[in-house]
Scaffold this motif. Structure first.
Motif, PDB file in Angstrom:
ATOM      1  N   THR A  93     -57.294  18.732 -30.223  1.00 23.67           N
ATOM      2  CA  THR A  93     -58.541  17.966 -30.151  1.00 23.67           C
ATOM      3  C   THR A  93     -58.857  17.211 -31.564  1.00 23.67           C
ATOM      4  O   THR A  93     -59.378  16.196 -31.260  1.00 23.67           O
ATOM      5  N   ASP A  94     -58.604  17.705 -32.510  1.00 21.72           N
ATOM      6  CA  ASP A  94     -58.975  17.194 -33.703  1.00 21.72           C
ATOM      7  C   ASP A  94     -57.981  16.376 -34.211  1.00 21.72           C
ATOM      8  O   ASP A  94     -56.812  16.424 -34.572  1.00 21.72           O
ATOM      9  N   GLN A  95     -58.370  14.862 -34.312  1.00 24.33           N
ATOM     10  CA  GLN A  95     -57.574  14.053 -34.541  1.00 24.33           C
ATOM     11  C   GLN A  95     -56.940  14.095 -35.995  1.00 24.33           C
ATOM     12  O   GLN A  95     -55.728  13.712 -36.174  1.00 24.33           O
ATOM     13  N   GLY A  96     -57.751  14.156 -36.836  1.00 22.30           N
ATOM     14  CA  GLY A  96     -57.375  14.540 -38.291  1.00 22.30           C
ATOM     15  C   GLY A  96     -56.286  15.557 -38.456  1.00 22.30           C
ATOM     16  O   GLY A  96     -55.442  15.390 -39.278  1.00 22.30           O
ATOM     17  N   ARG A  97     -56.713  16.740 -37.687  1.00 16.72           N
ATOM     18  CA  ARG A  97     -55.741  17.823 -37.847  1.00 16.72           C
ATOM     19  C   ARG A  97     -54.195  17.467 -37.200  1.00 16.72           C
ATOM     20  O   ARG A  97     -53.221  17.502 -37.731  1.00 16.72           O
ATOM     21  N   ARG A  98     -54.232  16.640 -36.295  1.00 15.41           N
ATOM     22  CA  ARG A  98     -53.089  15.880 -35.617  1.00 15.41           C
ATOM     23  C   ARG A  98     -52.335  15.126 -36.412  1.00 15.41           C
ATOM     24  O   ARG A  98     -51.233  15.548 -36.622  1.00 15.41           O
TER      25      ARG A  98
ATOM     26  N   ASP B 194     -39.086  25.636 -34.084  1.00 13.58           N
ATOM     27  CA  ASP B 194     -40.827  26.058 -34.153  1.00 13.58           C
ATOM     28  C   ASP B 194     -41.228  24.740 -34.174  1.00 13.58           C
ATOM     29  O   ASP B 194     -42.441  24.319 -33.666  1.00 13.58           O
ATOM     30  N   ARG B 195     -41.181  23.849 -35.310  1.00  8.53           N
ATOM     31  CA  ARG B 195     -41.781  22.654 -35.451  1.00  8.53           C
ATOM     32  C   ARG B 195     -41.666  21.637 -34.285  1.00  8.53           C
ATOM     33  O   ARG B 195     -42.581  21.004 -33.641  1.00  8.53           O
ATOM     34  N   LEU B 196     -40.391  21.475 -33.817  1.00 10.01           N
ATOM     35  CA  LEU B 196     -40.130  20.626 -32.581  1.00 10.01           C
ATOM     36  C   LEU B 196     -41.030  21.059 -31.375  1.00 10.01           C
ATOM     37  O   LEU B 196     -41.651  20.252 -30.830  1.00 10.01           O
ATOM     38  N   HIS B 197     -41.123  22.420 -30.997  1.00 10.57           N
ATOM     39  CA  HIS B 197     -42.190  22.785 -29.917  1.00 10.57           C
ATOM     40  C   HIS B 197     -43.539  22.249 -30.220  1.00 10.57           C
ATOM     41  O   HIS B 197     -44.151  22.033 -29.405  1.00 10.57           O
ATOM     42  N   ASN B 198     -43.985  22.492 -31.419  1.00  8.46           N
ATOM     43  CA  ASN B 198     -45.234  22.355 -32.024  1.00  8.46           C
ATOM     44  C   ASN B 198     -45.772  20.814 -31.696  1.00  8.46           C
ATOM     45  O   ASN B 198     -46.725  20.551 -31.363  1.00  8.46           O
ATOM     46  N   MET B 199     -44.584  20.244 -32.196  1.00 12.55           N
ATOM     47  CA  MET B 199     -44.734  18.657 -31.842  1.00 12.55           C
ATOM     48  C   MET B 199     -45.000  18.050 -30.555  1.00 12.55           C
ATOM     49  O   MET B 199     -45.551  17.315 -30.284  1.00 12.55           O
ATOM     50  N   ARG B 200     -44.139  18.820 -29.622  1.00 16.21           N
ATOM     51  CA  ARG B 200     -44.163  18.470 -28.434  1.00 16.21           C
ATOM     52  C   ARG B 200     -45.193  18.766 -27.714  1.00 16.21           C
ATOM     53  O   ARG B 200     -45.696  17.921 -26.578  1.00 16.21           O
ATOM     54  N   THR B 201     -46.333  19.713 -28.207  1.00 18.22           N
ATOM     55  CA  THR B 201     -47.392  20.067 -27.729  1.00 18.22           C
ATOM     56  C   THR B 201     -48.623  19.548 -28.393  1.00 18.22           C
ATOM     57  O   THR B 201     -49.884  19.903 -28.337  1.00 18.22           O
ATOM     58  N   LEU B 202     -48.461  18.724 -29.524  1.00 14.70           N
ATOM     59  CA  LEU B 202     -49.198  18.472 -30.352  1.00 14.70           C
ATOM     60  C   LEU B 202     -50.583  17.525 -29.728  1.00 14.70           C
ATOM     61  O   LEU B 202     -51.774  17.554 -30.211  1.00 14.70           O
ATOM     62  N   HIS B 203     -50.145  16.864 -28.810  1.00 14.74           N
ATOM     63  CA  HIS B 203     -51.171  15.934 -27.972  1.00 14.74           C
ATOM     64  C   HIS B 203     -52.422  16.899 -27.495  1.00 14.74           C
ATOM     65  O   HIS B 203     -53.282  16.225 -27.101  1.00 14.74           O
ATOM     66  N   PHE B 204     -52.111  18.131 -27.390  1.00  9.76           N
ATOM     67  CA  PHE B 204     -53.217  18.987 -26.654  1.00  9.76           C
ATOM     68  C   PHE B 204     -54.287  19.382 -28.012  1.00  9.76           C
ATOM     69  O   PHE B 204     -55.316  19.777 -27.631  1.00  9.76           O
TER      70      PHE B 204
END
Length: 769
Positions: free
Chosen positions: A188-193, A176-186
Motif C-alpha cells: 500500500t505504501d507507494q514510496g516503499r514500492r 526470491d526478488r522475482l516473486h516479491n516483484m510479482r506481488t509488489l502491487h499489493f
C-alpha cells in the motif's frame, strides 16, 4: 527476503500459474487471482523429479515440512500464510530445472532470519552444502534502498562475496526478488514500492542479465518500470495494444514468410518465434537515442531458431537476399559472444510493400536460445555441480572484477557506486595486439582497456596506440579497435584519469592509489606536527612514547595517529596529553582579559562574529568568537554560496559549500556539522576588502598569446590570477585550472563572463576540487 515479508503472495502458487515452456521458464507478468491454495509437497517434488530423477524425494519433503512448521502462523500483509512465499520461490527455481540443493534453499531461505530455526539445525538435517546456501541468501535478505546508504552498500558487499563462492546463491536470490516483484502491487505504501522497484532495477535486473537470465531480467525490468514510471509505462503499453490490434495478422504472415525464404535456401528444420519489445526496453531506447516511438525499428522482432551454427549463416543470407537491410543494424554475437555467454545474430530489415515496416530478426540455434533465455540455469543439469560452479565463475569474468573492486574500494558506498558502473553498460569489443578479445562498456577509454587487461598494466600505463596510431588516453574506443598499451616501469595512475574512465574496476583502482598517496602525505605531515608539539613541551615524541596513547586516542597504529592529526580529527595537544597525562593536570588555563567572554546569542540562535581566517576575517554567522576558520580547498566557497562548517579538533572550523562532494566523508559524524551562513548585511568595504579564491576551469585554443589574454581578461574585471595550472595540453587545445582572487560569487561570475568573451577560449565554468 526483502519485500516478500510484507507483501501478499498470489502469483505462481498453483502449478497452472507457472507453466514452463520446453525451452525456458514462464515469463508472463500477469498475476493470478488471489487464492489460499498452495503447491502441495507432492506436486513440487514431482515437478523436480520430472527433470531430475536423481533428486532426493525424502529430503525435499523434509525441507517442505520444516518450512511449513517454522513459518507456522506467520502472515503476509494481506493475511495470506507466509509459507506461500518460499514455496513460490522454490517453484520458480524448479521451473529453471535447478538442483535439489537450490530447491531446498528456496524453501528455507527465510527461516534463519524470521524463525527460531538455526543454521546449525539446517546443517544437521540437510548437510553443509545446503546450509552454506541458506546462510548466503540470509545475508542478502535486507538489501533495501534505505536512507542509510552505507548499510545498503555493506550488505551488497555480502552479496558479491556470497555469489563469488557459489552462483546458486544469486539464482535463489533472483527467484526470491522475482516473486516479491510479482506481488509488489499489493504493497500500500507507494514510496516503499518505488524504493523496492528502484533497487530491483539498479541491482537485481543487471545481475540477472550478467548471468544470461534474460527472461528474469526482462520481467524484473518491466515490473520495476511500471512502478517507477507509471505514466510512461501506461502510454507505451497502450501503443503496444494498438499495434496488436492493427497488426494481429502481421506476426503470423512474417513468420510464414521467414520460414519460406529460409527453407528455400536449404534450411529445412526451422522454428520462427514472433515477439514484441518490452515497454521498458522501448522506453530505454527512446531515452538513449532521443527518438520518438515511431522511429524505432525493432518494436517487432522475430527469432529464427535452427539446429546448427552453419544454418544460422545460411538463414542470414536468405533473409538479407529477400528483404532490404537496415544499415547499421547488423551484429554478430555468435562469432563474438557477449560476456554472459549470449550468442545470436541480430539484423534489421524492412518488409516489402505495402507494409514497409521495420523489424528485427534474431538468428540462433536452439541451444543458443536456451542459454539466451535461461543463462546459467540452461545447462546446470548437464554438468557435475562442482564443475558447474567453477566453470560458470570462470566464464563470468565480471565476478572477479567485482571482487577486485571490493578489494580496491575504500568505502562501502564507493564499492556500490563502482559496481553499478560495472553492471550497467552496452558492450564494445576491442582486441589486444595478440588478438585477445576484451569486452568493455561503450564509452570506455584506453585506460579502461589497460585495467581490463590487468591491474598492473593499468597502473603503469603511459600511452596507447589505437590501430597503430598514437592516441590520447581519453580516446573513446570503438568496436573492432586494436589497442596496444604502453607502460613504464615505476609508472603510477594519474588522478585526472578518474574524470574520464567509465569502468568501476578502473575507477576503484585509481581512487585507491590517490587515497594511498594522500595517506602517505598526511602521515608525514602528522609526524612533523607532532614532533613540533612535543619539542615545544620538551618531551620525548618518539613512537615508543606514543604507543601507550594509541588506545586512549582510539587509533590502531602509529600511522593512523599521524593521519588523524594531519586531517584534523585529533589535535596535537590531545596527543601530548594522552602520552603524558600529567601535562593535562599542570596545563595552565588561558589567561582571560577583562571583558573577554562568549558573545550573547541573539534570539535566532546565531552569532555574528569575525574570525581568524583572513586578514580581517570574513563575517560568517554561526561561528563562536575566537574560533579559527579556514576555507576548504575542495570547493572554494565564496560569499553568496550556501555554506556549512565542519568542526575539527585542533583546527577550528573549515567552511565548505553545501553541495561539496567531500561532505559525504563526514556523514558518520553529524555532530561535526555547524550551521553557518555569510553575513550579507555587511558591504564588501565593511569586510575590509577581503578577497577569496575562486576556481575556474577553461578549455582554449593552444595559441602563443593564450596566457596573456587570460591574464588581461581577469585583470580587466578587477580580479587577479592566484594560480594557473595546465591540466591537459594537446596540439590544438589545452585545459587549464585557474584560481582567481575575487570578492564574492557575483564578482567571480563577472570574471567568468569576461573570460568567455575572450578570443580563443571555447569553454569556461566554475570548478570545484
Amino acid at each position: 527476503m526483502g519485500a516478500g515479508r510484507r507483501v501478499t503472495a498470489h502469483a505462481v502458487l498453483r502449478l497452472p500459474d507457472l507453466v514452463r515452456a520446453p525451452d525456458g521458464p514462464a515469463t508472463a507478468v500477469t498475476l493470478a487471482e488471489p487464492t489460499p491454495e498452495t503447491i502441495r509437497p507432492c506436486e513440487l517434488t514431482e515437478k523436480v523429479l520430472a527433470y531430475d530423477p536423481r533428486a532426493d524425494r525424502a529430503l525435499l519433503d523434509d525441507a517442505y515440512a520444516l518450512a511449513m512448521q517454522a513459518h507456522g502462523a506467520q502472515r503476509r500483509d494481506n493475511g495470506d500464510p507466509y509459507i506461500t512465499h518460499p514455496i513460490a520461490v522454490a517453484d520458480i527455481l524448479a521451473g529453471y530445472r535447478l538442483d535439489t540443493g537450490s530447491i531446498i534453499t528456496g524453501l528455507l531461505h527465510d527461516v534463519i532470519e524470521d524463525t527460531p530455526v538455526t543454521l546449525a539445525q539446517i546443517e544437521q538435517r540437510f548437510g553443509p552444502d545446503v546450509a552454506g546456501l541458506v546462510d548466503g541468501v540470509t545475508k542478502l535478505t535486507r538489501l533495501e534502498l534505505q536512507s542509510d546508504r552505507t548499510k545498503q552498500a555493506e550488505n551488497f558487499r555480502k552479496l558479491v562475496l556470497a555469489l563469488s563462492k557459489d552462483i546458486r546463491v544469486l539464482l535463489v536470490k533472483l527467484a526470491d526478488r522475482l516473486h516479491n516483484m510479482r506481488t509488489l502491487h499489493f504493497v500500500t505504501d507507494q514510496g516503499r514500492r518505488q524504493r523496492i522497484a528502484r533497487e530491483t532495477m539498479e541491482i537485481y535486473a543487471p545481475l540477472a542479465g550478467r548471468i544470461g537470465m534474460d527472461a528474469i531480467k526482462g520481467e524484473l525490468q518491466s515490473l520495476s518500470f511500471a512502478q517507477l514510471e507509471p505514466e510512461a509505462f501506461d502510454t507505451i503499453q497502450a501503443r503496444l495494444n494498438f499495434l496488436r490490434g492493427q497488426g494481429a495478422d502481421i506476426i503470423e504472415e512474417v513468420r510464414q514468410e521467414l520460414m519460406r525464404v529460409c527453407r528455400a535456401a536449404g534450411v529445412s528444420e526451422i522454428e520462427v518465434l514472433g515477439r514484441e519489445k518490452s515497454p521498458y526496453s522501448i522506453w530505454e531506447k527512446m531515452q538513449h537515442r532521443n527518438v520518438a516511438y515511431e522511429q524505432l525499428s525493432d518494436i517487432m522482432a522475430f527469432r529464427v531458431l535452427v539446429p546448427t551454427r552453419d544454418d544460422c549463416y545460411m538463414a542470414l543470407g536468405a533473409v538479407h537476399s529477400s528483404f532490404p537491410v537496415i544499415a547499421g543494424r547488423f551484429k554478430d554475437y555468435i562469432s563474438t559472444p557477449k560476456a554472459n555467454g549470449y550468442q545470436s545474430i541480430h539484423t534489421g530489415v524492412t518488409l516489402r510493400e505495402p507494409r514497409n515496416q521495420k523489424i528485427e530478426v534474431q538468428i540462433r540455434t536452439f541451444a543458443m536460445h536456451d542459454v539466451a533465455e535461461n543463462g546459467v540455469a540452461a545447462h546446470w543439469l548437464y554438468k557435475d555441480h562442482d564443475a558447474t560452479v567453477a566453470a560458470d565463475l570462470q566464464r563470468f569474468r565480471w565476478v572477479q572484477d567485482l571482487l577486485e573492486i571490493l578489494e580496491n574500494s575504500q568505502a562501502a558506498d564507493e564499492f556500490l557506486e563502482n559496481t553499478k558502473l560495472e553492471l550497467y553498460h552496452d558492450q564494445v569489443f576491442c582486441f589486444t595486439p595478440k588478438g585477445e578479445l576484451i569486452q568493455l562498456p561503450r564509452g570506455a577509454t584506453s585506460v579502461d582497456f589497460a585495467y581490463a587487461v590487468h591491474s598492473q598494466v593499468g597502473d603503469t600505463c603511459v600511452g596507447a596506440k589505437i590501430n597503430g596510431r598514437l592516441m590520447p588516453l581519453r580516446y573513446e574506443l570503438q568496436n573492432g579497435d586494436q589497442v596496444e598499451i604502453m607502460t613504464a616501469r615505476g609508472g603510477t595512475p594519474s588522478p585526472q584519469w578518474e574524470r574520464f574512465v567509465v569502468t568501476g574496476k578502473a575507477r576503484a583502482r585509481i581512487r585507491r592509489f590517490v587515497a594511498q598517496q594522500q595517506r602517505t602525505i598526511n602521515r608525514e605531515q602528522g609526524r612533523a606536527v607532532l614532533a613540533k608539539a612535543f619539542r615545544q613541551e620538551g618531551l620525548d615524541g618518539s613512537e615508543r612514547a606514543l604507543d601507550p596513547a594509541l588506545k586512549t586516542l582510539k587509533c590502531l597504529t602509529i600511522d593512523d595517529l599521524y593521519v588523524a592529526v594531519a586531517s584534523g580529527h585529533i589535535g596535537p595537544k590531545d596527543v601530548v596529553h594522552a602520552a603524558y597525562p600529567e601535562m593535562r593536570e599542570t596545563a595552565r588555563a588561558p589567561r582571560m582579559l577583562p571583558g573577554m567572554g562568549l558573545p550573547a546569542r541573539p534570539a535566532g540562535g546565531r552569532v555574528s562574529t569575525k574570525f581568524d581566517g583572513g586578514p580581517t576575517g570574513a563575517p560568517i554567522r554561526g561561528i563562536i568568537s575566537g574560533m579559527v576558520v579556514s576555507y576548504a580547498g575542495c570547493c572554494h566557497p565564496l560569499p553568496g554560496d550556501p555554506i556549512v562548517g565542519i568542526v575539527a579538533t585542533g583546527r577550528g572550523v573549515t567552511i565548505h559549500t553545501r553541495d561539496c562532494a567531500q561532505l559525504q566523508s563526514f556523514a558518520a559524524t553529524p555532530e561535526r556539522f555547524l550551521d553557518v551562513e555569510w553575513d550579507e548585511t555587511l558591504s564588501p568595504q565593511a569586510r575590509g576588502g577581503q578577497a577569496y579564491a575562486g576556481r575556474v576551469s577553461l578549455i582554449a585554443s593552444n595559441e602563443r598569446d593564450l596566457l596573456p589574454n587570460i591574464s588581461n581578461a581577469v585583470t580587466k574585471h578587477d580580479g587577479s590570477v592566484l594560480n594557473l595550472r595546465v591540466v591537459s595540453r594537446q596540439q590544438d587545445f589545452c585545459e587549464i585550472l585557474l584560481d582567481v582572487e575575487v570578492r564574492d560569487l557575483r564578482h567571480l561570475s563577472t570574471v567568468i563572463a569576461g573570460l568567455r568573451a575572450t578570443g580563443g577560449i571555447t569553454q569556461v565554468e566554475r570548478a570545484k576540487g
